[in-house]
Scaffold this active site. Structure first.
Site, PDB file in Angstrom:
ATOM      1  N   LYS A   1      -2.894  20.556 -16.762  1.00 55.17           N
ATOM      2  CA  LYS A   1      -3.831  21.874 -16.743  1.00 55.17           C
ATOM      3  C   LYS A   1      -5.408  21.061 -17.006  1.00 55.17           C
ATOM      4  O   LYS A   1      -6.216  21.514 -16.085  1.00 55.17           O
ATOM      5  CB  LYS A   1      -3.557  22.866 -17.941  1.00 55.17           C
ATOM      6  CG  LYS A   1      -2.214  23.469 -17.880  1.00 55.17           C
ATOM      7  CD  LYS A   1      -1.501  23.722 -18.926  1.00 55.17           C
ATOM      8  CE  LYS A   1      -0.066  24.171 -18.881  1.00 55.17           C
ATOM      9  NZ  LYS A   1       0.214  25.008 -17.915  1.00 55.17           N
TER      10      LYS A   1
ATOM     11  N   ASP B   1       1.119  22.430 -30.039  1.00 49.94           N
ATOM     12  CA  ASP B   1       1.236  22.225 -28.655  1.00 49.94           C
ATOM     13  C   ASP B   1      -0.211  22.976 -28.033  1.00 49.94           C
ATOM     14  O   ASP B   1      -0.250  24.051 -27.922  1.00 49.94           O
ATOM     15  CB  ASP B   1       2.302  23.140 -28.035  1.00 49.94           C
ATOM     16  CG  ASP B   1       2.540  23.270 -26.720  1.00 49.94           C
ATOM     17  OD1 ASP B   1       1.582  22.672 -25.948  1.00 49.94           O
ATOM     18  OD2 ASP B   1       3.535  23.798 -26.062  1.00 49.94           O
TER      19      ASP B   1
ATOM     20  N   TRP C   1       6.006  30.095 -25.062  1.00 47.67           N
ATOM     21  CA  TRP C   1       6.189  28.745 -25.095  1.00 47.67           C
ATOM     22  C   TRP C   1       6.541  28.452 -26.582  1.00 47.67           C
ATOM     23  O   TRP C   1       7.141  27.557 -26.808  1.00 47.67           O
ATOM     24  CB  TRP C   1       4.872  28.083 -24.738  1.00 47.67           C
ATOM     25  CG  TRP C   1       4.716  28.107 -23.191  1.00 47.67           C
ATOM     26  CD1 TRP C   1       3.783  28.754 -22.489  1.00 47.67           C
ATOM     27  CD2 TRP C   1       5.502  27.425 -22.369  1.00 47.67           C
ATOM     28  NE1 TRP C   1       4.004  28.352 -21.248  1.00 47.67           N
ATOM     29  CE2 TRP C   1       5.220  27.603 -20.934  1.00 47.67           C
ATOM     30  CE3 TRP C   1       6.618  26.439 -22.325  1.00 47.67           C
ATOM     31  CZ2 TRP C   1       5.783  27.144 -19.747  1.00 47.67           C
ATOM     32  CZ3 TRP C   1       7.280  26.060 -21.408  1.00 47.67           C
ATOM     33  CH2 TRP C   1       6.813  26.475 -19.944  1.00 47.67           C
TER      34      TRP C   1
HETATM   35  N1  PMP Z   1       3.429  24.336 -23.783  1.00 49.68           N
HETATM   36  C1  PMP Z   1       2.641  25.123 -23.149  1.00 49.68           C
HETATM   37  C2  PMP Z   1       1.844  26.130 -23.651  1.00 49.68           C
HETATM   38  C3  PMP Z   1       2.764  25.147 -21.727  1.00 49.68           C
HETATM   39  O1  PMP Z   1       1.825  26.201 -21.176  1.00 49.68           O
HETATM   40  C4  PMP Z   1       3.538  24.388 -21.024  1.00 49.68           C
HETATM   41  C5  PMP Z   1       3.726  24.521 -19.239  1.00 49.68           C
HETATM   42  N2  PMP Z   1       3.018  25.600 -18.606  1.00 49.68           N
HETATM   43  C6  PMP Z   1       4.576  23.875 -21.661  1.00 49.68           C
HETATM   44  C7  PMP Z   1       4.641  23.704 -23.016  1.00 49.68           C
HETATM   45  C8  PMP Z   1       5.562  23.048 -20.702  1.00 49.68           C
HETATM   46  O2  PMP Z   1       5.339  22.057 -20.388  1.00 49.68           O
HETATM   47  P1  PMP Z   1       5.974  20.965 -19.277  1.00 49.68           P
HETATM   48  O3  PMP Z   1       6.487  21.956 -18.108  1.00 49.68           O
HETATM   49  O4  PMP Z   1       5.038  20.075 -18.889  1.00 49.68           O
HETATM   50  O5  PMP Z   1       7.125  20.344 -19.938  1.00 49.68           O
END
Ligand code: PMP
Length: 358
Positions: A192, A168, A102
């Site tokens: 989550k 994040d 991520w």
């Molecule tokens: N950052 C992290 C740490 C995540 O776990 C996720 C989704 N699993 C995201 C960003 C992306 O989120 P989204 O799909 O809602 O854009």
């Protein structure tokens, strides 16, 4: 009614009392004769829901008035672009820590927009702040507090950084006690620990939000959203409403401190089983192990299909690891009940005993 032991990484299990409330409200919200998703976001009913949600979130995270709390759309993924666009100008340098998939995605997007300096890199740990190689000038430093795919988590955030810290927190917000004042900006997609997908919570220090500039997109400006109470355009009213109920549930359950206590307990029990086992393996050093996403592999990978099938029979669902890394992943967000963890642990231990007999 039979509910699964659902360990999905997101969208993921919501607290049962919240789901029951949603169910009860769905046809007729508080005697209005309509459901929440059938009325204008500008109606008094919804404005009240929206304000309450923000108030409760501010209370449970102790967010000061110098921060805006925004309820946005586009997921955490849109924030990968929003952050560099709003906290820096073209040509300026921004710092990122890379410690998994991520943060990698956040970096990839930021690189399209700004000059990115990587302060440290690791796949299976959090390089300690005193090892970070810093840029001479930068506008902020970005971290991913919990890497949802690999299961690697920050325990302690850097203090007294000379630039705003941006995090994040998509997969661990509300599961741990934080001091918001340590951060310039926190963002988290909802699916989550906050509510349904399609909502993103942004907590941003007001003074960091630049005014709209000539030639810049208005929609891609935090201030534009803040000045319109996150109703610049039609918000995801349903997700916002459910998030408000989740915040109430966190508060009534003892607040974020209690969520943290449960998170430590749940994950601790599971890691103990993994560490004592000859079948389950997790190679992440204990000090970096995620309390919300416990990943493991089977020593004998040929048993994986059987493990999944047996788990499903035991009503244990959504435990397959992310497609990038394989293996297994147990997501232990706030809504996961202690009984589900016990059920899973019993299943894992029984599976191992059966394998040992063969
Ligand atoms: N950052 C992290 C740490 C995540 O776990 C996720 C989704 N699993 C995201 C960003 C992306 O989120 P989204 O799909 O809602 O854009």
């Amino acid at each position: 009614m039979s509910r699964a032991h659902n360990f999905s990484a997101g969208p993921s299990a919501l607290p049962l009392p919240v789901l029951r409330k949603v169910q009860a409200d769905l046809l007729n919200y508080r005697g209005t004769g309509t459901s929440v998703i059938e009325v204008s976001h500008r109606s008094p009913e919804f404005v009240d829901i929206a304000e309450r949600a923000e108030r409760t979130l501010r209370e449970i995270l102790a967010i000061g008035d110098d921060y805006w709390v925004l309820f946005m759309q586009g997921g955490a993924t849109l924030q990968f672009a929003f952050v560099p666009l709003n906290l820096s100008r073209p040509g300026e340098t921004v710092e990122y820590l890379y410690n998994g998939a991520w943060s990698g995605k956040a970096i990839r997007e930021a690189r399209r927009l700004r000059s990115v300096h990587i302060v440290g890199e690791s796949q299976d740990s959090v390089p300690p702040p005193d090892s970070w190689i810093r840029a001479e000038f930068s506008k902020y430093l970005h971290i991913t507090s919990n890497e949802t795919i690999s299961g690697v988590q920050f325990r302690k955030f850097p203090e007294q950084l000379d630039v705003p810290l941006v995090a994040d927190m998509s997969s661990d917000i509300l599961t741990r006690v934080i001091d918001v004042n340590q951060f310039g900006l926190i963002y988290a997609s909802a699916q989550k620990n906050v509510g349904p997908a399609g909502l993103t919570v942004v907590i941003v220090r007001r003074d960091l939000c630049r005014p709209l500039e000539e030639g810049g997109s208005e929609y891609l400006n935090y201030r534009a959203h803040a000045e319109r109470e996150s109703m610049y355009n039609t918000p995801n009213t349903f997700a916002w409403y459910v998030a408000g109920l989740v915040f109430d549930w966190v508060k009534e359950s003892g607040g974020v401190a209690e969520m943290q206590r449960r998170s430590i307990e749940r994950s601790g029990r599971l890691y103990e089983v993994i560490d004592e086992s000859n079948l389950y393996t997790n190679t992440i050093a204990p000090e970096f192990r995620s309390r919300t996403n416990v990943t493991f592999n089977l020593e004998d990978e040929s048993l994986s299909a059987d493990f999944l099938a047996q788990a499903s029979k035991a009503n244990i669902k959504h435990i397959r690891g992310h497609r990038l890394v394989g293996g297994f992943r147990i997501s232990l967000y706030n809504a996961i009940e202690c009984e589900s963890v016990s059920h899973l642990i019993n299943f894992m231990q029984e599976f191992e005993r059966e394998c040992a007999k063969k």
